[in-house]
Design a protein around this motif. Structure first.
Motif, PDB file in Angstrom:
ATOM      1  N   ALA A 108    -103.089 -36.214  -8.555  1.00  0.00           N
ATOM      2  CA  ALA A 108    -102.356 -35.090  -9.149  1.00  0.00           C
ATOM      3  C   ALA A 108    -103.014 -34.669 -10.460  1.00  0.00           C
ATOM      4  CB  ALA A 108    -100.894 -35.487  -9.389  1.00  0.00           C
ATOM      5  N   VAL A 109    -103.333 -35.638 -11.315  1.00  0.00           N
ATOM      6  CA  VAL A 109    -103.981 -35.326 -12.594  1.00  0.00           C
ATOM      7  C   VAL A 109    -105.357 -34.704 -12.350  1.00  0.00           C
ATOM      8  CG1 VAL A 109    -104.956 -36.320 -14.702  1.00  0.00           C
ATOM      9  CG2 VAL A 109    -102.730 -37.097 -13.861  1.00  0.00           C
ATOM     10  N   LYS A 110    -106.114 -35.304 -11.425  1.00  0.00           N
ATOM     11  CA  LYS A 110    -107.441 -34.777 -11.113  1.00  0.00           C
ATOM     12  C   LYS A 110    -107.369 -33.314 -10.665  1.00  0.00           C
ATOM     13  CE  LYS A 110    -111.343 -35.425  -7.928  1.00  0.00           C
ATOM     14  NZ  LYS A 110    -111.847 -36.189  -6.768  1.00  0.00           N
ATOM     15  N   THR A 111    -106.437 -33.009  -9.789  1.00  0.00           N
ATOM     16  CA  THR A 111    -106.295 -31.634  -9.290  1.00  0.00           C
ATOM     17  C   THR A 111    -105.894 -30.667 -10.399  1.00  0.00           C
ATOM     18  OG1 THR A 111    -105.739 -32.350  -7.048  1.00  0.00           O
ATOM     19  CG2 THR A 111    -104.957 -30.164  -7.727  1.00  0.00           C
ATOM     20  N   LEU A 112    -104.930 -31.055 -11.206  1.00  0.00           N
ATOM     21  CA  LEU A 112    -104.460 -30.168 -12.274  1.00  0.00           C
ATOM     22  C   LEU A 112    -105.580 -29.874 -13.278  1.00  0.00           C
ATOM     23  CD1 LEU A 112    -100.925 -31.729 -12.852  1.00  0.00           C
ATOM     24  CD2 LEU A 112    -101.397 -29.465 -11.893  1.00  0.00           C
ATOM     25  N   LEU A 113    -106.359 -30.898 -13.638  1.00  0.00           N
ATOM     26  CA  LEU A 113    -107.467 -30.686 -14.576  1.00  0.00           C
ATOM     27  C   LEU A 113    -108.586 -29.869 -13.931  1.00  0.00           C
ATOM     28  CD1 LEU A 113    -107.685 -34.185 -16.353  1.00  0.00           C
ATOM     29  CD2 LEU A 113    -106.562 -32.100 -17.158  1.00  0.00           C
ATOM     30  N   ASN A 114    -108.840 -30.097 -12.631  1.00  0.00           N
ATOM     31  CA  ASN A 114    -109.852 -29.298 -11.913  1.00  0.00           C
ATOM     32  C   ASN A 114    -109.476 -27.821 -11.905  1.00  0.00           C
ATOM     33  OD1 ASN A 114    -111.631 -31.319 -11.284  1.00  0.00           O
ATOM     34  ND2 ASN A 114    -110.825 -31.698  -9.224  1.00  0.00           N
ATOM     35  N   LEU A 115    -108.207 -27.561 -11.608  1.00  0.00           N
ATOM     36  CA  LEU A 115    -107.748 -26.164 -11.552  1.00  0.00           C
ATOM     37  C   LEU A 115    -107.882 -25.489 -12.908  1.00  0.00           C
ATOM     38  CD1 LEU A 115    -104.582 -26.525  -9.282  1.00  0.00           C
ATOM     39  CD2 LEU A 115    -106.820 -25.600  -8.643  1.00  0.00           C
ATOM     40  N   LEU A 116    -107.532 -26.212 -13.987  1.00  0.00           N
ATOM     41  CA  LEU A 116    -107.674 -25.625 -15.333  1.00  0.00           C
ATOM     42  C   LEU A 116    -109.133 -25.291 -15.637  1.00  0.00           C
ATOM     43  CD1 LEU A 116    -105.288 -27.768 -17.598  1.00  0.00           C
ATOM     44  CD2 LEU A 116    -104.928 -25.435 -16.774  1.00  0.00           C
ATOM     45  N   ALA A 117    -110.043 -26.106 -15.096  1.00  0.00           N
ATOM     46  CA  ALA A 117    -111.472 -25.914 -15.386  1.00  0.00           C
ATOM     47  C   ALA A 117    -112.098 -24.798 -14.564  1.00  0.00           C
ATOM     48  CB  ALA A 117    -112.221 -27.220 -15.145  1.00  0.00           C
ATOM     49  N   MET A 139    -112.773 -21.430  -4.073  1.00  0.00           N
ATOM     50  CA  MET A 139    -112.617 -21.639  -5.519  1.00  0.00           C
ATOM     51  C   MET A 139    -112.005 -23.009  -5.808  1.00  0.00           C
ATOM     52  SD  MET A 139    -111.366 -17.873  -6.802  1.00  0.00           S
ATOM     53  CE  MET A 139    -111.415 -18.342  -8.517  1.00  0.00           C
ATOM     54  N   ILE A 140    -111.279 -23.546  -4.812  1.00  0.00           N
ATOM     55  CA  ILE A 140    -110.759 -24.909  -4.945  1.00  0.00           C
ATOM     56  C   ILE A 140    -111.037 -25.652  -3.639  1.00  0.00           C
ATOM     57  CG2 ILE A 140    -108.953 -24.230  -6.577  1.00  0.00           C
ATOM     58  CD1 ILE A 140    -106.908 -24.458  -4.322  1.00  0.00           C
ATOM     59  N   SER A 141    -111.080 -26.969  -3.731  1.00  0.00           N
ATOM     60  CA  SER A 141    -111.403 -27.784  -2.542  1.00  0.00           C
ATOM     61  C   SER A 141    -110.151 -27.988  -1.689  1.00  0.00           C
ATOM     62  CB  SER A 141    -111.941 -29.147  -2.990  1.00  0.00           C
ATOM     63  OG  SER A 141    -110.912 -29.872  -3.669  1.00  0.00           O
ATOM     64  N   GLN A 142    -110.366 -28.478  -0.472  1.00  0.00           N
ATOM     65  CA  GLN A 142    -109.251 -28.805   0.421  1.00  0.00           C
ATOM     66  C   GLN A 142    -108.368 -29.878  -0.205  1.00  0.00           C
ATOM     67  OE1 GLN A 142    -108.613 -27.486   3.738  1.00  0.00           O
ATOM     68  NE2 GLN A 142    -106.649 -28.524   3.365  1.00  0.00           N
ATOM     69  N   GLU A 143    -109.008 -30.839  -0.854  1.00  0.00           N
ATOM     70  CA  GLU A 143    -108.274 -31.927  -1.500  1.00  0.00           C
ATOM     71  C   GLU A 143    -107.345 -31.389  -2.588  1.00  0.00           C
ATOM     72  OE1 GLU A 143    -109.727 -36.229  -3.035  1.00  0.00           O
ATOM     73  OE2 GLU A 143    -110.499 -34.540  -4.225  1.00  0.00           O
ATOM     74  N   ASP A 144    -107.874 -30.503  -3.424  1.00  0.00           N
ATOM     75  CA  ASP A 144    -107.057 -29.924  -4.501  1.00  0.00           C
ATOM     76  C   ASP A 144    -105.967 -29.014  -3.936  1.00  0.00           C
ATOM     77  OD1 ASP A 144    -108.383 -31.226  -6.506  1.00  0.00           O
ATOM     78  OD2 ASP A 144    -109.791 -29.589  -6.917  1.00  0.00           O
ATOM     79  N   TYR A 145    -106.287 -28.319  -2.840  1.00  0.00           N
ATOM     80  CA  TYR A 145    -105.274 -27.457  -2.200  1.00  0.00           C
ATOM     81  C   TYR A 145    -104.105 -28.301  -1.693  1.00  0.00           C
ATOM     82  CZ  TYR A 145    -102.936 -24.690   1.367  1.00  0.00           C
ATOM     83  OH  TYR A 145    -101.971 -24.071   2.131  1.00  0.00           O
TER      84      TYR A 145
END
Length: 555
Positions: A73-82, A46-52
């Motif tokens: 950090a911003v990219k990961t937080l916005l990805n998770l919200l999406a 559900m999330i990538s290694q990078e976001d993890y």
């Protein structure tokens, strides 16, 4: 008071806009204690290694990671919200974003810079969350939007801004209506309790309480408290109780819980309206009327303070300050000032009044505001405040300033100015000008000025007011207008006033019926008087016969 520009850089605590026990803060504190199993999200792809890696680092060493990897950090937080749908996880991410912004305001620029570089919309993910069912997610997203809109160098685009301000206005309305409904329910409960106590005497209180637990048709203070506690705890919903309500509860009254998120909504508005570009957008969605509507109901002092603060920052714009009293701001705030016991509410109301005099560029508007304050008995309240000692020097300075300005305006006040101000305030009473024949002889025609502005207000009050005194005085004024202005009946018929006066002949209040009857009589008699004068003029103009003396109307 400080200039509004200084407020943008003030810490939140300095302007007293977040209650320590607010619903959002209580729930956020709870959410921070929870742990999210990010590994399971990665294992289920559900999330990538990078976001993890990024979210794990933010969980353990947020400040250090942000300093070196702000874009990731911003990219990961916005990805998770999406990509994450579970409410509990969304709540956790939102709290993390809010915390990192609260810790350092400049971090807002991380989000704007990332969105600009990647040609993405920073507002979209949070605006979408405003449609969620979970109250915490909605209001925390709203809080983050306000920070992004106010703390960065990028202003919110007009389309997104209108959508967001309309959302805040609607949320304020919904929360305000819910609060009033709670109060009405409580009033019914209290009435039931009082009737119950009077019906069964004072000697058997405990027995009756025990009996009522078995009989649903009876109500007791103890049972009411228990039901209220069940309501408060249901679904782990947090509510705030004011000190007054807690004290009342110890005496056997049912507490009125503040409606859940109204303080959080008001808090967002307080932030947004400090930016001049956002003020006119708020006015365009009829925001001022919403603030006044809620303030006219009996909300608690914290909400009063927050909403009056919103009005205060609006008055720093000279154009808005000039138009403000068209929304009956002065009468509503004068009522609150008369009743309030909290120093911070007094302070902010006086600051609004001062701005309404100082900020308008047209001296005539400032004078009208002064007269409106006099009409609403503000001078009397200022004299009471002068006798009190305040820790805040701003209060004493504002009291002195307002007293001087209002007393000066009273000295220059004509009887017509007084009447016009009273009429515009929509608070008619039997003041001396109404009963003065001299006033009506000299000023009846002035009700026609500005396209019959004052006469239209009278007709509107007759049509909409529920107050018996206002209706009685308005009927009397209509009658005097018709009696002293030759074309009064025709004008009144054109404005629909005659029909409304006729309807008030059947009003439930005898005083209203009496004044309506007098007004109708003046409408009818006026024609005869006018006809009589015309006949008299014709007879005077006819040639004399036989040198006889003209006929006199008197013996």
């Amino acid at each position: 008071m400080a200039d509004v520009k200084d407020l943008i850089n003030l810490p939140d605590d300095n302007i007293d806009m977040i209650a320590a026990t607010s619903v959002l803060q209580q729930q956020a504190a709870d959410i921070r204690t929870k742990t999210i199993n990010w590994a399971s999200y990665m294992q289920s792809q559900m999330i990538s290694q990078e976001d993890y890696n990024a979210i794990s680092a933010l969980d353990t060493a947020k400040a250090a990671y942000l300093q070196k990897n702000s874009a990731q950090a911003v990219k990961t937080l916005l990805n998770l919200l999406a990509h994450v749908s579970k409410d509990q996880t969304i709540q956790y991410i939102l709290v993390m974003i809010d915390d990192l912004l609260q810790e350092e305001r400049s971090r807002v620029d991380y989000f704007h810079e990332y969105a600009k570089h990647h040609k993405e919309c920073v507002w979209g993910p949070f605006l979408n969350l405003l449609n969620r069912q979970d109250g915490f997610i909605v209001n925390m997203s709203s809080r983050i939007l306000a920070k992004l809109a106010c703390w960065g160098h990028e202003l919110m685009p007009k389309s997104d801004l209108n959508f967001y301000l309309q959302f805040l206005k609607d949320q304020l309305t919904v929360n305000g209506e819910a609060f009033i409904k709670e109060q009405a329910t409580l009033a019914q409960r209290v009435q039931t309790i009082v009737v119950h106590q009077h019906g069964h005497g004072h000697g058997h209180g405990h027995g009756k309480d025990q009996q009522s637990s078995k009989n649903n048709n009876q109500y007791s203070p103890n049972i009411a408290q228990q039901q209220q506690m069940n309501h408060l705890m249901k679904g782990e919903r947090y509510r705030e109780m004011t000190v007054e309500q807690q004290n009342a509860n110890t005496d056997g009254w049912v507490p009125i819980p503040a409606n859940e998120y109204i303080q959080s909504v008001a808090r967002c508005l307080q932030m947004m309206l400090r930016i001049d570009e956002y003020r006119f957008a708020f006015v365009s969605v009829d925001g001022i009327s919403t603030l006044i509507s809620i303030l006219s109901s009996r909300v608690n002092f914290q909400v009063q303070y927050q909403l009056v603060f919103c009005l205060w920052v609006l008055t720093f714009n000279p154009l808005l300050a000039s138009k403000m009293n068209k929304f009956s701001v002065i009468p509503i705030l004068a009522d609150i000032l008369n009743d309030c016991a909290k120093e911070k509410v007094t302070r902010i109301i006086l600051a609004v009044f001062r701005n309404l005099i100082e900020k308008p560029t047209d001296p005539q508007v400032a004078k009208e505001h002064c007269i409106a304050m006099v009409q609403c008995k503000v001078l009397k309240q200022l004299s009471i405040l002068e006798q009190r000692r305040f820790d805040d020097e701003d209060i004493s300075a504002d009291v002195e300033f307002l007293t001087e300005k209002l007393q000066s305006s009273v000295q220059d006040l004509s009887s017509f100015d007084e009447y016009a101000t009273e009429l515009r305030s929509a608070r008619l009473e039997w003041s001396p000008v109404h009963k003065s024949p001299k006033f009506w002889r000299e000023n009846a025609h002035r009700l026609n000025e500005k396209n019959y502005e004052l006469l239209r207000i009278l007709v509107h009050l007759l049509e909409t007011s529920k107050d018996h005194i206002i209706l009685s005085v308005a009927c009397f004024d209509i009658g005097e207008y018709v009696r002293h202005y030759p074309r009064g009946k025709h004008v009144l018929e054109q404005l629909g006033g005659k029909q409304i006066v006729m309807q008030l002949l059947a009003h439930e209040d005898p005083n209203v019926r009496y004044e309506a009857l007098l007004a109708v009589q003046k409408l009818m008699v006026h024609n005869w008087e006018y006809l009589g004068k015309q006949l008299e003029k014709e007879s005077e103009n006819q040639p004399q016969k036989g040198g006889s003396a003209p006929i006199s109307g008197k013996a």
